[in-house]
Write an enzyme that holds these catalytic residues in place. Sequence first.
Site, PDB file in Angstrom:
ATOM      1  N   CYS A 276      17.656  21.456  32.498  1.00  0.00           N
ATOM      2  CA  CYS A 276      18.560  21.132  33.361  1.00  0.00           C
ATOM      3  C   CYS A 276      18.597  19.575  33.489  1.00  0.00           C
ATOM      4  CB  CYS A 276      18.189  21.477  34.753  1.00  0.00           C
ATOM      5  SG  CYS A 276      16.648  20.845  35.439  1.00  0.00           S
ATOM      6  N   HIS A 324      15.378  21.566  40.080  1.00  0.00           N
ATOM      7  CA  HIS A 324      16.567  21.650  39.423  1.00  0.00           C
ATOM      8  C   HIS A 324      17.788  20.917  39.606  1.00  0.00           C
ATOM      9  CE1 HIS A 324      19.021  24.277  36.662  1.00  0.00           C
ATOM     10  NE2 HIS A 324      19.973  24.062  37.569  1.00  0.00           N
ATOM     11  N   HIS A 336      25.664  23.109  34.776  1.00  0.00           N
ATOM     12  CA  HIS A 336      24.237  22.820  34.352  1.00  0.00           C
ATOM     13  C   HIS A 336      23.467  23.753  33.524  1.00  0.00           C
ATOM     14  CE1 HIS A 336      22.548  26.524  37.371  1.00  0.00           C
ATOM     15  NE2 HIS A 336      23.778  26.892  36.824  1.00  0.00           N
TER      16      HIS A 336
END
Length: 361
Positions: A276, A324, A336
């Site tokens: 990420c 994240h 993402h």
Amino acid sequence: MASHRKPRTRIRHSAATKRGALGVTTAALAAVSLLTQSAQAAPDDGKPSLSEVKEKVDKLYQQAESSTQKYNAAKERTDAQRAKADKSLDEAAERTAELNEARRTLGNYATAQYRSGGMSETATLLLTEDPQQFFQQSHVLDRMSGRQKEAVSDFEKQRKAADRERKAATKELSSLTSAQKELKKNKQEVQAKLAEARELLSELTAEQKARMAAAEKKKQEAARKAAERAEAEREKGSGGSPGSNASQAEKVIGFAKQQLGKPYVWGATGPSSFDCSGLTVGAWKAAGVSLPRTTWDQVEVGTKVSKSQMRPGDLIFFYDDISHVGIYVGNGQMIHAPKPGAEVRYESIDTMPFHSANRPG
């Protein structure tokens, strides 16, 4: 009298019939109740339900991402420490070479002294490993030439410098070893969480796996369409032709879109796979902005914005531990790198608990 008995007989028969019917109804209801309770108590032969498995797997993936950020941070420290250790070793090698050159110079003087009259105190001084210690016990330095004195002084200087560099190199190597141990520990944490998630998923039936895949596909398709509507609105507002004068946000989103479909791989920064924070580093680099490697550092960059004030290109962070990050594209959607086994994709920002957002640049 007889006329009164018949009604009683009918009444007794009627009551018995009702009691019998009531007994059958009660038994049927009890059987249904037991079946219902049994079905609820032990679905799929006592195995966890699909929703329970999904919840556990999602939690493991989130924990793995947190461990991935620890790994990324440890890798940065390890790489930096390795560079420092290499530099220190190079400097120690250079100092050792200079020390050896100074020793050769002293040896040349000592050899000349020996050939001209034997091993004098001066020659002994020039050949000793520690000329300074010898000098403290003798006054032969007074009888040495200027060049000899300079050679002794240079040797002593290079010896001390080489000793400092060796100690520094030893310290840097020790720090590198510690960093490598931490890196290995973080890697093992990630692998353990992912292995546990894989084991849970492997226990699902083919039908459950198909249902899970269908739900994921439906969710992604909805996110893609919502993101496309947001992009159409942006192009409409900008005249539809950003070209070479594209804003930073357009460059960020443009890079992210080019990565759609590439696999999530923990610790990866491209070009063929990403985690990420690796994706966000690459996206903002395309816009000329250098981001730090981990989500924990990226969250401190730029200007904080509220969820309601987010604009396309902003970074959006999730979970209390900020494990994240995604790139906001508008209309409640982001691009993402979600989790192992998945690809870079569009997704609703409401699929995970919101933490914060910022605008780099």
